[in-house]
Design an enzyme around this catalytic site. Structure first.
Site, PDB file in Angstrom:
ATOM      1  CB  SER A 120      -1.140   0.289   0.870  1.00 15.56           C
ATOM      2  OG  SER A 120      -2.009  -0.852   0.900  1.00 15.56           O
ATOM      3  CG  HIS A 141      -1.723  -0.088  -4.284  1.00 16.11           C
ATOM      4  ND1 HIS A 141      -1.816   0.821  -3.678  1.00 16.11           N
ATOM      5  CD2 HIS A 141      -2.145  -1.425  -3.424  1.00 16.11           C
ATOM      6  CE1 HIS A 141      -3.035   1.370  -2.424  1.00 16.11           C
ATOM      7  NE2 HIS A 141      -2.773  -0.329  -2.149  1.00 16.11           N
ATOM      8  CD  GLU A 153      -3.396   3.782  -6.522  1.00 21.39           C
ATOM      9  OE1 GLU A 153      -4.274   4.451  -5.749  1.00 21.39           O
ATOM     10  OE2 GLU A 153      -3.157   3.120  -5.516  1.00 21.39           O
ATOM     11  CG  ASN A 192      -4.073   4.399   0.830  1.00 23.64           C
ATOM     12  OD1 ASN A 192      -5.519   4.692   0.776  1.00 23.64           O
ATOM     13  ND2 ASN A 192      -3.201   3.391   0.546  1.00 23.64           N
TER      14      ASN A 192
HETATM   15  P1  NAI Z   1      -2.437 -10.255   5.331  1.00 20.90           P
HETATM   16  O1  NAI Z   1      -1.148  -9.809   6.608  1.00 20.90           O
HETATM   17  O2  NAI Z   1      -3.331 -10.965   5.624  1.00 20.90           O
HETATM   18  O3  NAI Z   1      -1.399 -12.006   4.505  1.00 20.90           O
HETATM   19  C1  NAI Z   1      -0.454 -11.709   4.552  1.00 20.90           C
HETATM   20  C2  NAI Z   1       0.200 -13.500   4.566  1.00 20.90           C
HETATM   21  O4  NAI Z   1       1.672 -13.473   3.791  1.00 20.90           O
HETATM   22  C3  NAI Z   1       0.203 -13.743   5.781  1.00 20.90           C
HETATM   23  O5  NAI Z   1      -0.970 -14.674   5.698  1.00 20.90           O
HETATM   24  C4  NAI Z   1       1.736 -14.923   6.212  1.00 20.90           C
HETATM   25  O6  NAI Z   1       1.950 -16.074   6.612  1.00 20.90           O
HETATM   26  C5  NAI Z   1       2.322 -14.959   4.680  1.00 20.90           C
HETATM   27  N1  NAI Z   1       3.739 -14.592   4.794  1.00 20.90           N
HETATM   28  C6  NAI Z   1       4.253 -13.605   5.716  1.00 20.90           C
HETATM   29  N2  NAI Z   1       5.441 -13.101   4.768  1.00 20.90           N
HETATM   30  C7  NAI Z   1       5.065 -14.228   3.702  1.00 20.90           C
HETATM   31  C8  NAI Z   1       6.832 -15.155   2.916  1.00 20.90           C
HETATM   32  N3  NAI Z   1       8.113 -14.711   3.292  1.00 20.90           N
HETATM   33  N4  NAI Z   1       6.428 -15.260   1.824  1.00 20.90           N
HETATM   34  C9  NAI Z   1       4.615 -16.296   2.080  1.00 20.90           C
HETATM   35  N5  NAI Z   1       4.088 -16.279   2.526  1.00 20.90           N
HETATM   36  C10 NAI Z   1       4.221 -15.168   3.461  1.00 20.90           C
HETATM   37  O7  NAI Z   1      -1.872  -9.133   5.122  1.00 20.90           O
HETATM   38  P2  NAI Z   1      -2.859  -8.454   3.824  1.00 20.90           P
HETATM   39  O8  NAI Z   1      -3.438  -7.302   4.393  1.00 20.90           O
HETATM   40  O9  NAI Z   1      -3.015  -9.345   3.027  1.00 20.90           O
HETATM   41  O10 NAI Z   1      -1.274  -7.164   2.996  1.00 20.90           O
HETATM   42  C11 NAI Z   1      -0.391  -7.680   2.014  1.00 20.90           C
HETATM   43  C12 NAI Z   1       0.364  -6.614   1.313  1.00 20.90           C
HETATM   44  O11 NAI Z   1      -1.147  -5.811   0.998  1.00 20.90           O
HETATM   45  C13 NAI Z   1       1.155  -5.426   2.253  1.00 20.90           C
HETATM   46  O12 NAI Z   1       1.879  -5.362   1.488  1.00 20.90           O
HETATM   47  C14 NAI Z   1      -0.475  -4.614   2.319  1.00 20.90           C
HETATM   48  O13 NAI Z   1      -0.294  -3.501   2.195  1.00 20.90           O
HETATM   49  C15 NAI Z   1      -1.191  -4.324   0.607  1.00 20.90           C
HETATM   50  N6  NAI Z   1      -2.458  -4.126   0.581  1.00 20.90           N
HETATM   51  C16 NAI Z   1      -3.232  -4.333   1.645  1.00 20.90           C
HETATM   52  C17 NAI Z   1      -4.697  -3.469   1.660  1.00 20.90           C
HETATM   53  C18 NAI Z   1      -5.257  -4.332   3.021  1.00 20.90           C
HETATM   54  O14 NAI Z   1      -6.321  -3.393   3.107  1.00 20.90           O
HETATM   55  N7  NAI Z   1      -5.677  -4.769   4.080  1.00 20.90           N
HETATM   56  C19 NAI Z   1      -5.174  -3.200   0.849  1.00 20.90           C
HETATM   57  C20 NAI Z   1      -4.061  -3.340  -0.752  1.00 20.90           C
HETATM   58  C21 NAI Z   1      -3.073  -3.010  -0.339  1.00 20.90           C
END
Ligand code: NAI
Length: 285
Positions: A120, A141, A153, A192
């Site tokens: 993000s 994104h 994006e 954002n």
């Molecule tokens: P989340 O915490 O729900 O999911 C991340 C997942 O990655 C976890 O299940 C974890 O086990 C896994 N993980 C961590 N290290 C790993 C690795 N080395 N190899 C494989 N899997 C691994 O996080 P979320 O919310 O899905 O965010 C992920 C990315 O997306 C972040 O960079 C965030 O900034 C971005 N993002 C999030 C949004 C949101 O609303 N939550 C919206 C848009 C982008």
């Protein structure tokens, strides 16, 4: 270059839906996560989602089966990146963890593979130099929930080639998304930043005593056509998050204008974080 095979790393909030979205659009998708429980949850979600779409008449049985064939949840990154054209990284928002992953991906992926981050806020130039293919590392994104939200994006930092951007924009279109292209890297990208501008102004108007927060929300909804007012959205995304984002920005810029507004500080101090706390601007008890 035409993208046919996509890998999604991380099956959390964002990753599992990005993977499903790509599979529904005809890409061959592999998705992995270091946490087996999250992977199991992602598999269950995908099956339930597809079965429900068939029951509701939104997908044919054949389309659902094709999507299931297109989508594999695998336990290791090595299996996930075989012959892949595009990797979309959706792991934890920590720069050092992402840099390590991109260095590993660079060593494991075919030479032509594009490595995109769904981050993000972290711009890809902070990650690209951990690889030997900076021209193929960019931001892609998606928005939450990724199955529903149309916008993507795509950010072309100065290290990113036109070929990379064209391939990623086309892949997003094929996923039935509406991609927008940023020609420069900038904190917060477009959405954002726009959100922040509206939010800052709404808080300023409230702090100046110009109108109540309810009336400012009403003005945004009925005058600007926003689906939700800035204070309703603050309650939903969390006033604690707004406080921390403001403090981080202020630490970086030293500009007092970046500080969280007095109202945000007051609510943060009281623990009125918004919907999740039962109280924010509005009462949810
Ligand atoms: P989340 O915490 O729900 O999911 C991340 C997942 O990655 C976890 O299940 C974890 O086990 C896994 N993980 C961590 N290290 C790993 C690795 N080395 N190899 C494989 N899997 C691994 O996080 P979320 O919310 O899905 O965010 C992920 C990315 O997306 C972040 O960079 C965030 O900034 C971005 N993002 C999030 C949004 C949101 O609303 N939550 C919206 C848009 C982008």
């Amino acid at each position: 270059m035409e993208i046919k095979k996509i890998t999604v790393i991380g099956a959390g909030n964002m990753g599992h839906q990005i993977a499903l979205c790509a599979a529904l659009s005809g890409f061959e998708v592999k998705c992995t996560d270091t946490n087996p429980d999250i992977l199991a949850k992602a598999i269950a979600f995908a099956n339930n989602y597809l079965n429900e779409r068939v029951t509701k008449g939104k997908l044919t049985e054949e389309e659902a089966n094709k999507t299931k064939q297109n989508l594999a949840f695998v336990p290791t990154i090595q299996e996930a990146v075989v012959e892949t054209d595009l990797v979309i990284e959706a792991i934890i928002e920590k720069l050092d963890v992402k840099r390590k992953l991109f260095a590993d991906l660079d060593a494991m992926c075919p030479a032509h593979t594009i490595l995109a981050t769904n981050s993000s806020y972290i711009v890809s130039s902070k990650i690209a130099d951990a690889t030997n293919r900076p021209d193929k590392v960019c931001n892609m994104h998606f928005f939450n929930p990724a199955l529903v939200m149309k916008l993507v994006e795509v950010v072309q930092g100065s290290h990113v080639s036109n070929e990379t951007v064209d391939a990623v924009m086309n892949a997003a279109k094929k996923m039935n998304k509406t991609p927008v292209l940023l020609h420069k890297e900038i904190y917060g990208f477009l959405v954002n930043r726009l959100l922040q501008a509206t939010r800052q102004e709404a808080l300023k108007l409230l702090d100046m005593g110009v109108a109540s927060f309810e009336d400012i929300d009403t003005a945004a909804k009925n005058g600007l056509g926003y689906p939700m007012g800035p204070f309703q959205l603050l309650d939903l995304t969390g006033i604690d998050l707004a406080y921390h984002v403001g403090m981080e920005k202020y630490k970086e810029s030293g500009d007092a204008a970046d500080r969280p507004s007095p109202t945000v500080v007051e609510k943060f101090t009281k623990g009125d974080f918004g919907k999740k706390a039962g109280k924010g601007f509005y009462d949810y008890e």
